[in-house]
Design a protein around this motif. Structure first.
Motif, PDB file in Angstrom:
ATOM      1  N   ARG A 166      19.269  53.184 -11.215  1.00  0.00           N
ATOM      2  CA  ARG A 166      19.384  54.631 -11.382  1.00  0.00           C
ATOM      3  C   ARG A 166      20.440  55.171 -10.421  1.00  0.00           C
ATOM      4  O   ARG A 166      20.431  54.875  -9.228  1.00  0.00           O
ATOM      5  N   SER A 187      19.356  56.935  -7.172  1.00  0.00           N
ATOM      6  CA  SER A 187      18.481  56.237  -6.234  1.00  0.00           C
ATOM      7  C   SER A 187      19.294  55.728  -5.045  1.00  0.00           C
ATOM      8  O   SER A 187      20.525  55.776  -5.037  1.00  0.00           O
ATOM      9  N   THR A 209      16.836  48.061  -2.046  1.00  0.00           N
ATOM     10  CA  THR A 209      16.674  49.228  -1.195  1.00  0.00           C
ATOM     11  C   THR A 209      16.450  48.694   0.215  1.00  0.00           C
ATOM     12  O   THR A 209      16.658  47.501   0.474  1.00  0.00           O
ATOM     13  N   TYR A 269      11.487  52.596  -7.285  1.00  0.00           N
ATOM     14  CA  TYR A 269      12.498  52.230  -6.291  1.00  0.00           C
ATOM     15  C   TYR A 269      13.913  52.348  -6.867  1.00  0.00           C
ATOM     16  O   TYR A 269      14.884  51.964  -6.218  1.00  0.00           O
ATOM     17  N   GLY A 270      14.013  52.836  -8.103  1.00  0.00           N
ATOM     18  CA  GLY A 270      15.321  53.075  -8.700  1.00  0.00           C
ATOM     19  C   GLY A 270      15.911  51.911  -9.456  1.00  0.00           C
ATOM     20  O   GLY A 270      17.098  51.941  -9.796  1.00  0.00           O
ATOM     21  N   THR A 307      14.346  60.990  -8.067  1.00  0.00           N
ATOM     22  CA  THR A 307      14.922  60.091  -7.088  1.00  0.00           C
ATOM     23  C   THR A 307      13.835  59.566  -6.170  1.00  0.00           C
ATOM     24  O   THR A 307      13.062  60.348  -5.617  1.00  0.00           O
ATOM     25  N   PRO A 308      13.715  58.245  -5.985  1.00  0.00           N
ATOM     26  CA  PRO A 308      12.682  57.713  -5.107  1.00  0.00           C
ATOM     27  C   PRO A 308      12.945  58.085  -3.660  1.00  0.00           C
ATOM     28  O   PRO A 308      14.087  58.206  -3.231  1.00  0.00           O
TER      29      PRO A 308
END
Length: 346
Positions: free
Chosen positions: A240, A243, A272, A188-189, A341-342
Protein backbone atom coordinates in the motif's frame (compact mmCIF):
# COMPACT_ATOMS: atom_id res chain seq x y z
CA UNK A 1 23.88 -65.93 -66.87
CA UNK A 2 27.61 -66.41 -67.37
CA UNK A 3 30.15 -65.63 -64.69
CA UNK A 4 31.62 -62.80 -66.78
CA UNK A 5 28.18 -61.23 -67.13
CA UNK A 6 27.68 -61.20 -63.33
CA UNK A 7 31.06 -59.58 -62.73
CA UNK A 8 30.27 -56.87 -65.27
CA UNK A 9 26.93 -56.01 -63.61
CA UNK A 10 28.48 -55.82 -60.11
CA UNK A 11 31.29 -53.60 -61.35
CA UNK A 12 28.80 -51.29 -63.05
CA UNK A 13 26.76 -50.99 -59.81
CA UNK A 14 29.84 -50.09 -57.78
CA UNK A 15 30.91 -47.42 -60.28
CA UNK A 16 27.44 -45.83 -60.26
CA UNK A 17 27.32 -45.80 -56.44
CA UNK A 18 30.75 -44.16 -56.22
CA UNK A 19 29.73 -41.51 -58.74
CA UNK A 20 26.53 -40.71 -56.82
CA UNK A 21 28.32 -40.34 -53.47
CA UNK A 22 31.12 -38.29 -54.97
CA UNK A 23 28.71 -36.06 -56.85
CA UNK A 24 26.69 -35.36 -53.72
CA UNK A 25 29.81 -34.41 -51.77
CA UNK A 26 31.04 -32.18 -54.61
CA UNK A 27 27.67 -30.45 -54.85
CA UNK A 28 27.77 -29.72 -51.11
CA UNK A 29 31.18 -28.09 -51.42
CA UNK A 30 30.05 -25.98 -54.38
CA UNK A 31 27.07 -24.51 -52.47
CA UNK A 32 29.16 -23.83 -49.37
CA UNK A 33 28.26 -26.85 -47.26
CA UNK A 34 30.61 -29.04 -45.28
CA UNK A 35 31.20 -32.73 -45.27
CA UNK A 36 30.75 -34.58 -42.00
CA UNK A 37 29.22 -31.68 -40.04
CA UNK A 38 29.51 -32.44 -36.29
CA UNK A 39 26.22 -33.03 -34.50
CA UNK A 40 24.40 -29.80 -33.72
CA UNK A 41 26.85 -27.49 -35.54
CA UNK A 42 25.58 -25.34 -38.37
CA UNK A 43 22.09 -26.83 -38.18
CA UNK A 44 19.26 -24.38 -38.74
CA UNK A 45 16.18 -24.33 -36.56
CA UNK A 46 17.74 -25.00 -33.14
CA UNK A 47 16.30 -21.95 -31.44
CA UNK A 48 15.87 -20.74 -28.73
CA UNK A 49 19.35 -20.96 -27.31
CA UNK A 50 18.48 -23.39 -24.52
CA UNK A 51 18.08 -26.15 -27.15
CA UNK A 52 21.61 -25.78 -28.53
CA UNK A 53 23.90 -28.77 -27.83
CA UNK A 54 26.02 -26.86 -25.34
CA UNK A 55 22.89 -26.18 -23.26
CA UNK A 56 21.79 -29.80 -22.88
CA UNK A 57 23.16 -29.75 -19.33
CA UNK A 58 22.70 -26.11 -18.24
CA UNK A 59 24.58 -24.69 -15.30
CA UNK A 60 22.74 -24.55 -11.99
CA UNK A 61 23.43 -22.46 -8.94
CA UNK A 62 26.05 -24.01 -6.65
CA UNK A 63 24.66 -25.20 -3.33
CA UNK A 64 27.29 -23.90 -0.95
CA UNK A 65 27.61 -21.69 2.11
CA UNK A 66 26.01 -21.93 5.53
CA UNK A 67 23.11 -20.36 7.39
CA UNK A 68 24.75 -17.84 9.72
CA UNK A 69 22.58 -16.56 12.58
CA UNK A 70 23.46 -13.96 15.20
CA UNK A 71 24.16 -15.68 18.52
CA UNK A 72 21.90 -15.31 21.52
CA UNK A 73 19.22 -17.07 23.52
CA UNK A 74 16.02 -15.91 21.84
CA UNK A 75 12.79 -17.89 21.80
CA UNK A 76 11.11 -18.12 18.38
CA UNK A 77 7.61 -19.43 17.76
CA UNK A 78 6.61 -21.08 14.46
CA UNK A 79 2.89 -20.82 13.70
CA UNK A 80 1.35 -24.22 12.94
CA UNK A 81 -2.30 -23.57 13.81
CA UNK A 82 -3.67 -22.00 10.63
CA UNK A 83 -3.52 -24.73 8.00
CA UNK A 84 0.11 -23.89 7.28
CA UNK A 85 1.45 -25.52 4.12
CA UNK A 86 4.79 -26.91 5.27
CA UNK A 87 6.29 -30.04 6.72
CA UNK A 88 8.52 -29.81 9.76
CA UNK A 89 11.25 -31.48 7.76
CA UNK A 90 11.16 -28.48 5.39
CA UNK A 91 12.29 -26.21 8.21
CA UNK A 92 14.99 -28.46 9.67
CA UNK A 93 17.94 -26.52 8.16
CA UNK A 94 16.61 -23.25 9.62
CA UNK A 95 15.78 -24.81 13.00
CA UNK A 96 19.26 -26.36 13.18
CA UNK A 97 20.94 -23.04 12.34
CA UNK A 98 18.95 -21.26 15.05
CA UNK A 99 19.82 -24.00 17.54
CA UNK A 100 23.53 -23.75 16.77
CA UNK A 101 23.36 -20.02 17.46
CA UNK A 102 21.81 -20.62 20.89
CA UNK A 103 18.15 -19.93 20.12
CA UNK A 104 15.08 -22.06 20.83
CA UNK A 105 12.49 -22.73 18.12
CA UNK A 106 9.06 -24.01 19.17
CA UNK A 107 6.11 -24.99 16.97
CA UNK A 108 2.79 -23.63 18.16
CA UNK A 109 1.06 -27.02 17.99
CA UNK A 110 3.45 -28.15 20.73
CA UNK A 111 2.12 -25.42 23.04
CA UNK A 112 -0.92 -25.82 25.29
CA UNK A 113 -3.86 -25.13 22.97
CA UNK A 114 -6.01 -23.92 25.88
CA UNK A 115 -3.55 -21.14 26.65
CA UNK A 116 -4.60 -17.62 25.58
CA UNK A 117 -2.76 -16.43 22.49
CA UNK A 118 -1.16 -13.48 24.26
CA UNK A 119 0.40 -15.88 26.78
CA UNK A 120 1.65 -18.07 23.94
CA UNK A 121 3.50 -15.11 22.41
CA UNK A 122 4.67 -13.59 25.70
CA UNK A 123 8.41 -14.02 26.18
CA UNK A 124 9.02 -14.75 22.49
CA UNK A 125 11.34 -12.63 20.40
CA UNK A 126 9.93 -13.64 17.04
CA UNK A 127 6.98 -15.26 15.28
CA UNK A 128 7.46 -17.14 11.99
CA UNK A 129 4.34 -17.65 9.85
CA UNK A 130 4.66 -19.87 6.76
CA UNK A 131 1.85 -20.05 4.15
CA UNK A 132 -1.23 -20.20 6.38
CA UNK A 133 -4.34 -21.18 4.44
CA UNK A 134 -6.68 -20.12 7.25
CA UNK A 135 -7.18 -16.58 8.50
CA UNK A 136 -6.24 -15.23 11.91
CA UNK A 137 -9.09 -14.32 14.21
CA UNK A 138 -9.69 -10.71 15.24
CA UNK A 139 -8.34 -11.54 18.69
CA UNK A 140 -5.17 -13.12 17.29
CA UNK A 141 -4.59 -10.15 14.99
CA UNK A 142 -4.95 -7.76 17.91
CA UNK A 143 -2.45 -9.77 19.97
CA UNK A 144 0.08 -9.80 17.11
CA UNK A 145 -0.31 -6.03 16.72
CA UNK A 146 0.39 -5.68 20.43
CA UNK A 147 3.35 -8.04 20.04
CA UNK A 148 5.00 -5.98 17.29
CA UNK A 149 4.16 -2.72 19.07
CA UNK A 150 6.06 -4.08 22.09
CA UNK A 151 9.11 -4.84 19.93
CA UNK A 152 8.42 -8.41 18.88
CA UNK A 153 9.41 -9.38 15.32
CA UNK A 154 7.27 -11.25 12.78
CA UNK A 155 8.29 -12.91 9.50
CA UNK A 156 5.54 -14.01 7.10
CA UNK A 157 6.27 -16.22 4.08
CA UNK A 158 3.48 -16.49 1.52
CA UNK A 159 2.75 -17.77 -1.98
CA UNK A 160 0.15 -16.58 -4.50
CA UNK A 161 -2.93 -18.66 -5.23
CA UNK A 162 -1.92 -21.76 -7.19
CA UNK A 163 -3.40 -25.10 -8.21
CA UNK A 164 -1.76 -28.27 -6.98
CA UNK A 165 -2.30 -31.67 -8.53
CA UNK A 166 -2.52 -34.72 -6.28
CA UNK A 167 -2.56 -38.38 -7.28
CA UNK A 168 -3.69 -41.46 -5.43
CA UNK A 169 -4.63 -45.09 -5.75
CA UNK A 170 -8.10 -44.25 -7.04
CA UNK A 171 -7.16 -41.27 -9.18
CA UNK A 172 -6.15 -37.68 -8.59
CA UNK A 173 -7.41 -34.16 -8.64
CA UNK A 174 -6.46 -30.51 -8.49
CA UNK A 175 -6.87 -28.29 -5.46
CA UNK A 176 -6.48 -24.53 -5.17
CA UNK A 177 -4.19 -23.32 -2.39
CA UNK A 178 -4.41 -19.68 -1.30
CA UNK A 179 -2.64 -17.59 1.30
CA UNK A 180 -5.15 -17.10 4.10
CA UNK A 181 -3.62 -14.39 6.26
CA UNK A 182 -4.05 -11.25 4.19
CA UNK A 183 -6.39 -10.15 6.97
CA UNK A 184 -3.30 -10.06 9.21
CA UNK A 185 -0.69 -8.56 6.89
CA UNK A 186 -2.91 -5.87 5.36
CA UNK A 187 -2.82 -3.96 8.64
CA UNK A 188 0.95 -3.62 8.07
CA UNK A 189 0.43 -2.35 4.52
CA UNK A 190 1.31 -5.54 2.61
CA UNK A 191 -0.43 -8.56 1.10
CA UNK A 192 0.41 -11.31 -1.37
CA UNK A 193 0.06 -10.38 -5.04
CA UNK A 194 -2.53 -11.94 -7.31
CA UNK A 195 -0.22 -13.88 -9.66
CA UNK A 196 2.95 -15.99 -9.63
CA UNK A 197 6.01 -14.67 -11.46
CA UNK A 198 8.24 -16.18 -14.15
CA UNK A 199 11.23 -15.29 -16.31
CA UNK A 200 12.35 -16.94 -19.56
CA UNK A 201 15.88 -15.52 -19.42
CA UNK A 202 18.20 -18.42 -18.50
CA UNK A 203 20.57 -16.02 -16.73
CA UNK A 204 17.74 -14.72 -14.53
CA UNK A 205 16.47 -18.04 -13.18
CA UNK A 206 17.72 -21.10 -11.34
CA UNK A 207 17.29 -23.66 -14.15
CA UNK A 208 13.51 -23.19 -14.24
CA UNK A 209 11.44 -20.35 -15.66
CA UNK A 210 9.47 -20.15 -12.41
CA UNK A 211 12.59 -20.11 -10.20
CA UNK A 212 13.04 -16.37 -10.43
CA UNK A 213 15.94 -14.28 -9.16
CA UNK A 214 15.50 -11.30 -6.86
CA UNK A 215 18.08 -8.65 -6.01
CA UNK A 216 18.31 -6.04 -3.23
CA UNK A 217 16.64 -2.68 -3.62
CA UNK A 218 18.82 -0.46 -1.48
CA UNK A 219 20.71 -1.27 1.71
CA UNK A 220 19.12 -3.21 4.54
CA UNK A 221 20.41 -5.69 7.15
CA UNK A 222 18.25 -8.34 5.46
CA UNK A 223 20.36 -8.09 2.29
CA UNK A 224 23.79 -8.54 3.92
CA UNK A 225 25.68 -11.16 1.91
CA UNK A 226 22.61 -11.95 -0.20
CA UNK A 227 23.00 -10.30 -3.59
CA UNK A 228 20.94 -12.92 -5.45
CA UNK A 229 18.01 -14.77 -3.91
CA UNK A 230 16.05 -17.38 -5.83
CA UNK A 231 12.35 -18.05 -5.26
CA UNK A 232 11.16 -21.38 -6.65
CA UNK A 233 7.44 -20.57 -6.40
CA UNK A 234 7.70 -16.83 -6.13
CA UNK A 235 5.02 -14.20 -6.30
CA UNK A 236 5.11 -10.50 -5.54
CA UNK A 237 4.22 -8.28 -2.61
CA UNK A 238 1.43 -5.75 -3.04
CA UNK A 239 2.46 -2.72 -0.97
CA UNK A 240 0.00 0.00 0.00
CA UNK A 241 1.44 3.34 -1.06
CA UNK A 242 0.38 5.11 2.13
CA UNK A 243 1.95 2.52 4.44
CA UNK A 244 5.40 2.62 6.00
CA UNK A 245 6.33 -0.70 4.38
CA UNK A 246 9.53 -0.57 2.32
CA UNK A 247 10.59 -2.87 -0.52
CA UNK A 248 13.78 -4.79 0.32
CA UNK A 249 14.07 -7.12 -2.70
CA UNK A 250 12.64 -6.92 -6.20
CA UNK A 251 12.63 -9.33 -9.13
CA UNK A 252 15.31 -8.89 -11.77
CA UNK A 253 14.56 -7.40 -15.23
CA UNK A 254 12.58 -9.63 -17.58
CA UNK A 255 10.22 -10.93 -14.91
CA UNK A 256 6.55 -11.23 -15.84
CA UNK A 257 3.32 -12.21 -14.15
CA UNK A 258 2.33 -15.73 -15.11
CA UNK A 259 -1.27 -15.11 -16.18
CA UNK A 260 -1.38 -11.57 -17.55
CA UNK A 261 2.25 -11.51 -18.81
CA UNK A 262 2.88 -8.03 -17.41
CA UNK A 263 6.61 -7.25 -17.29
CA UNK A 264 8.23 -5.42 -14.38
CA UNK A 265 10.60 -5.59 -11.44
CA UNK A 266 8.13 -6.69 -8.82
CA UNK A 267 8.60 -6.34 -5.03
CA UNK A 268 9.35 -9.79 -3.61
CA UNK A 269 10.29 -8.85 -0.03
CA UNK A 270 8.95 -5.89 1.95
CA UNK A 271 9.23 -4.87 5.57
CA UNK A 272 8.10 -2.51 8.27
CA UNK A 273 10.08 -1.91 11.43
CA UNK A 274 8.96 -5.17 13.05
CA UNK A 275 7.44 -7.29 10.26
CA UNK A 276 8.98 -8.83 7.13
CA UNK A 277 6.85 -10.20 4.29
CA UNK A 278 8.41 -12.63 1.77
CA UNK A 279 6.50 -13.67 -1.37
CA UNK A 280 7.85 -17.24 -1.40
CA UNK A 281 8.06 -20.18 1.00
CA UNK A 282 10.33 -22.61 -0.83
CA UNK A 283 13.59 -20.86 0.09
CA UNK A 284 13.42 -22.47 3.56
CA UNK A 285 13.32 -26.02 2.16
CA UNK A 286 16.46 -28.13 2.25
CA UNK A 287 16.42 -28.43 -1.56
CA UNK A 288 16.43 -24.63 -2.01
CA UNK A 289 18.00 -23.08 1.06
CA UNK A 290 21.56 -23.31 -0.28
CA UNK A 291 20.79 -22.12 -3.83
CA UNK A 292 22.34 -18.79 -4.89
CA UNK A 293 22.55 -16.62 -1.72
CA UNK A 294 19.44 -18.09 -0.10
CA UNK A 295 21.34 -19.37 2.93
CA UNK A 296 22.57 -15.84 3.70
CA UNK A 297 19.07 -14.40 3.35
CA UNK A 298 17.54 -17.13 5.55
CA UNK A 299 20.22 -16.45 8.15
CA UNK A 300 19.30 -12.76 8.05
CA UNK A 301 15.61 -13.60 8.54
CA UNK A 302 16.41 -15.79 11.54
CA UNK A 303 18.66 -13.08 13.00
CA UNK A 304 15.81 -10.59 12.56
CA UNK A 305 13.43 -12.90 14.46
CA UNK A 306 15.97 -13.42 17.23
CA UNK A 307 16.62 -9.68 17.55
CA UNK A 308 13.06 -8.84 18.56
CA UNK A 309 12.23 -7.74 22.07
CA UNK A 310 10.56 -10.43 24.15
CA UNK A 311 7.68 -8.80 26.04
CA UNK A 312 7.02 -10.77 29.20
CA UNK A 313 3.60 -9.19 29.65
CA UNK A 314 1.55 -8.99 26.47
CA UNK A 315 -1.99 -7.57 26.53
CA UNK A 316 -4.68 -9.75 25.07
CA UNK A 317 -7.53 -8.74 22.77
CA UNK A 318 -10.44 -6.64 24.04
CA UNK A 319 -12.92 -8.70 26.03
CA UNK A 320 -16.67 -8.36 25.79
CA UNK A 321 -17.85 -10.08 28.95
CA UNK A 322 -16.29 -7.51 31.26
CA UNK A 323 -13.94 -10.05 32.80
CA UNK A 324 -10.21 -10.35 32.36
CA UNK A 325 -7.38 -11.69 34.42
CA UNK A 326 -4.07 -9.98 35.04
CA UNK A 327 -2.52 -11.24 31.80
CA UNK A 328 -5.57 -10.57 29.64
CA UNK A 329 -6.06 -6.85 30.11
CA UNK A 330 -7.92 -5.07 27.32
CA UNK A 331 -5.76 -3.14 24.90
CA UNK A 332 -6.44 0.15 23.18
CA UNK A 333 -4.62 -1.04 20.05
CA UNK A 334 -6.56 -3.12 17.58
CA UNK A 335 -5.93 -4.24 14.04
CA UNK A 336 -5.92 -1.26 11.69
CA UNK A 337 -8.65 -1.33 9.01
CA UNK A 338 -7.24 -2.25 5.63
CA UNK A 339 -8.33 1.03 4.03
CA UNK A 340 -6.29 3.15 6.42
CA UNK A 341 -2.61 3.75 6.88
CA UNK A 342 -1.21 1.35 9.51
CA UNK A 343 0.28 2.90 12.62
CA UNK A 344 4.10 2.54 12.54
CA UNK A 345 5.47 0.17 15.14
CA UNK A 346 7.50 1.71 17.91
Amino acid sequence: MTEGRVVTLVATYIVVAVLLVGGTALLGLVVGGTVGTPDGVGIEGQSPAQFQPDRVNPDVDPETGRIAVERGDARILVDADHGNQFERSDLEPAVEAAFRAGHTVTFSDDVDSDQPYNRTLAGRSGLLVVQPTEGFSAGERAVIRNFTAAGGHVVVLAEPTQSRVSTGLFGGGATTVSFGANNLTESYGVRIGAEPLFNVDDTATDNNFKSIYSSPRGDDPLTDGAETVTFDAGGYVAVRRTSDAEVVYQSVPGTRTLDSRRAGQYPTVARTENLVFVADTTLLERSEVYDADNEAFVGNLLSFLAAGDAPEHLPGPPVTDGESDEDDEPTNETATPTNETPTPST
